[in-house]
Enzyme design. Sequence first.
Site, PDB file in Angstrom:
ATOM      1  N   GLU A   5      -0.674  29.194  61.720  1.00 19.88           N
ATOM      2  CA  GLU A   5       0.336  28.218  61.290  1.00 19.88           C
ATOM      3  C   GLU A   5       0.768  27.284  62.409  1.00 19.88           C
ATOM      4  O   GLU A   5       0.956  26.084  62.189  1.00 19.88           O
ATOM      5  CB  GLU A   5       1.550  28.954  60.701  1.00 19.88           C
TER       6      GLU A   5
ATOM      7  N   HIS B  44       7.841  39.724  53.892  1.00 19.33           N
ATOM      8  CA  HIS B  44       7.350  38.698  52.971  1.00 19.33           C
ATOM      9  C   HIS B  44       8.432  38.290  51.975  1.00 19.33           C
ATOM     10  O   HIS B  44       8.127  37.857  50.869  1.00 19.33           O
ATOM     11  CB  HIS B  44       6.103  39.190  52.228  1.00 19.33           C
TER      12      HIS B  44
END
Length: 326
Positions: A60, A129
């Site tokens: 990322e 998450h």
Amino acid sequence: MAEMMFWEAVRRAHDEEMARDPMVICMGEDIGVAGGTYKATRGLFDKYGPERVIDTPISENSFSGLAIGAAFCGVRPIVEIMSVNFAWLATDQIINTAAKVRYMSGGQLEAPVVFRSPGGTAHQLGAQHSARMEKVFMGIAGLRVVTPSNPKQAYGLLKSAVRCNDPVFINEHELMYNMKGEVPDEEFFHPLEGSEVARPGRDITLFGYNISVHWCLQAADILSKQHGIEAEVVDLYSLNPLDRAGIAASVSKTHRALIAEEAEAPVGVGSEVMAIINEECFFELDAPPVRVSAVNVPIPYNHTLEKAAIPNAKDVVAAVLKMFGK
């Protein structure tokens, strides 16, 4: 007006902006051949090719930095970070580069990058998450933060973000991609600043954003039908900047305020909204503002514990009744 799912509205905005401007590209993990984890880029790889719909490695920080550098050169990237939890890895590029480059270059450079990322608690994905990072990004000067609560907003905000010369972070909620709603048939651009009254009322203002708007609407319906309390629901779709005038106008009308958010309370959206109320319309209040927030723990994997940690419409109703002494 056409009814479409949230993901379809996001995909339509991608498609229209890419068809209009060849400098608009998409980047992210599995957005190309696979069409995106949440289908938001389905079919775009076949239509526009691998040079404009770019499947990236799992890195990322790297692909966010690549997008920002491309933006310096006139490209207008839409970066999908598969889960907002992974945006932690890109914060140096987003915060230290994209958000600050115009200021630090004296206006010589701009970073018109759109970062899209789904987040929130979505059925037993575990603590790593289930992040709610909007409160991290909304405090960054130079970075716009918006968060749609319905397909119309998802479509219009993305189109406006692509054409904005500021970096924009779009926080989407994972549980909303299959939500249906009406989207105009004609091209539509949603303002990147402001708030919307989702339901008018007179007795209390319920503030929400993305999924918590729907808790507030459900709670308002229950309060009206069962308790005679008419709640106004305000959708805070823009988190940076927050709509100070809109917040103050609604509270000055209803004289009570509740802020519902899925994130934990400390240093959150609710904290900032309460500060604005205190600064702008303190003497209009008939009761102290109230926050309805998640329990301040890492989100459990266990289904029962997960549900216990996250608020819902019933919690909003209970908090409102307590404010009214019922």
